[in-house]
Scaffold this motif. Structure first.
Motif, short mmCIF file in Angstrom:
data_model
loop_
_atom_site.label_atom_id
_atom_site.label_comp_id
_atom_site.label_asym_id
_atom_site.label_seq_id
_atom_site.Cartn_x
_atom_site.Cartn_y
_atom_site.Cartn_z
N ARG A 50 0.87 -1.18 0.00
CA ARG A 50 0.00 0.00 0.00
C ARG A 50 0.91 1.22 0.00
NH1 ARG A 50 -4.28 2.23 4.22
NH2 ARG A 50 -5.76 3.08 2.73
N ILE A 51 1.07 1.83 -1.17
CA ILE A 51 2.01 2.93 -1.33
C ILE A 51 1.33 4.13 -1.96
CG2 ILE A 51 3.97 1.36 -1.50
CD1 ILE A 51 3.97 1.80 -4.50
N THR A 52 2.00 5.29 -1.90
CA THR A 52 1.47 6.49 -2.53
C THR A 52 1.72 6.43 -4.04
OG1 THR A 52 3.55 7.67 -2.18
CG2 THR A 52 1.84 7.93 -0.50
N ALA A 53 0.95 7.21 -4.77
CA ALA A 53 1.12 7.28 -6.21
C ALA A 53 2.50 7.84 -6.55
CB ALA A 53 0.03 8.14 -6.83
N HIS A 54 3.01 8.76 -5.73
CA HIS A 54 4.34 9.32 -5.93
C HIS A 54 5.42 8.25 -5.78
CE1 HIS A 54 8.00 11.55 -4.82
NE2 HIS A 54 7.53 12.47 -5.66
N ALA A 55 5.28 7.40 -4.78
CA ALA A 55 6.25 6.32 -4.57
C ALA A 55 6.19 5.31 -5.72
CB ALA A 55 5.99 5.62 -3.25
N LEU A 56 5.01 5.08 -6.26
CA LEU A 56 4.88 4.17 -7.39
C LEU A 56 5.64 4.70 -8.61
CD1 LEU A 56 3.64 1.64 -8.64
CD2 LEU A 56 1.59 2.96 -9.12
N ARG A 57 5.55 6.00 -8.84
CA ARG A 57 6.31 6.61 -9.94
C ARG A 57 7.81 6.51 -9.67
NH1 ARG A 57 4.88 12.38 -11.09
NH2 ARG A 57 6.11 11.94 -12.92
N SER A 58 8.21 6.65 -8.41
CA SER A 58 9.63 6.55 -8.06
C SER A 58 10.15 5.13 -8.26
CB SER A 58 9.85 6.98 -6.61
OG SER A 58 9.48 8.32 -6.42
N VAL A 59 9.33 4.15 -7.93
CA VAL A 59 9.72 2.75 -8.15
C VAL A 59 9.95 2.50 -9.63
CG1 VAL A 59 8.87 0.36 -8.06
CG2 VAL A 59 8.63 1.84 -6.07
N GLU A 60 9.05 2.97 -10.47
CA GLU A 60 9.19 2.79 -11.91
C GLU A 60 10.40 3.54 -12.44
OE1 GLU A 60 5.48 3.90 -13.65
OE2 GLU A 60 4.42 2.25 -12.69
N HIS A 61 10.67 4.73 -11.90
CA HIS A 61 11.80 5.54 -12.36
C HIS A 61 13.14 4.89 -12.02
CE1 HIS A 61 14.04 9.16 -13.40
NE2 HIS A 61 14.67 9.07 -12.22
N ARG A 62 13.23 4.28 -10.83
CA ARG A 62 14.49 3.67 -10.40
C ARG A 62 14.73 2.30 -11.01
NH1 ARG A 62 15.10 5.03 -3.97
NH2 ARG A 62 15.19 7.29 -4.18
N GLY A 63 13.74 1.75 -11.69
CA GLY A 63 13.94 0.49 -12.38
C GLY A 63 13.39 -0.72 -11.67
N GLY A 64 12.38 -0.56 -10.86
CA GLY A 64 11.74 -1.70 -10.22
C GLY A 64 11.85 -1.66 -8.71
N LEU A 65 11.14 -2.59 -8.09
CA LEU A 65 11.07 -2.65 -6.63
C LEU A 65 12.42 -2.95 -6.01
CD1 LEU A 65 9.30 -2.66 -4.08
CD2 LEU A 65 8.94 -5.09 -4.46
N ASP A 66 13.18 -3.86 -6.59
CA ASP A 66 14.47 -4.24 -6.02
C ASP A 66 15.44 -3.06 -6.00
OD1 ASP A 66 13.39 -6.76 -5.82
OD2 ASP A 66 14.27 -7.44 -7.72
N ALA A 67 15.49 -2.30 -7.08
CA ALA A 67 16.37 -1.14 -7.15
C ALA A 67 15.93 -0.05 -6.19
CB ALA A 67 16.41 -0.60 -8.58
N TYR A 68 14.62 0.13 -6.05
CA TYR A 68 14.11 1.14 -5.12
C TYR A 68 14.48 0.80 -3.69
CZ TYR A 68 10.93 4.33 -2.74
OH TYR A 68 10.43 5.31 -1.93
#
Length: 94
Positions: A50-68
């Motif tokens: 359960r994350i914010t929409a901003h964090a979801l964009r950050s996850v995608e920008h950094r290249g996935g959950l593992d990189a984030y």
């Protein structure tokens, strides 16, 4: 379930709505939380968070959950996210 992002740590803010006549009314500013299922490439499974929409964009920008999670500070992560980060780190070490 608390109104807190599991990855970024964003939570409810409290403030005032100020009218034109300068009257103050207490209000709560809620984070934009979304329920998502993210895929961990290293673990080979999906994780519901359960994350914010901003964090979801950050996850995608950094290249996935593992990189984030690799770059994220321990203090802002929830207990579940810290366990997931530790699990990914142990998998990489092995």
């Amino acid at each position: 379930m608390s109104r807190r992002c599991e990855l970024s740590g964003k939570a409810v803010l409290v403030g005032n709505l100020v009218s034109h006549s300068n009257r103050k009314t207490k209000t709560r500013f809620l984070p934009n939380l979304v329920n998502v299922t993210l895929q961990s490439e290293k673990l080979g499974r999906s994780v519901r968070l359960r994350i914010t929409a901003h964090a979801l964009r950050s996850v995608e920008h950094r290249g996935g959950l593992d990189a984030y999670l690799a770059k994220a500070a321990e203090g802002e992560l929830s207990l579940r996210a810290r366990r997931l980060k530790k699990e990914i780190a142990e998998f990489q070490a092995a």
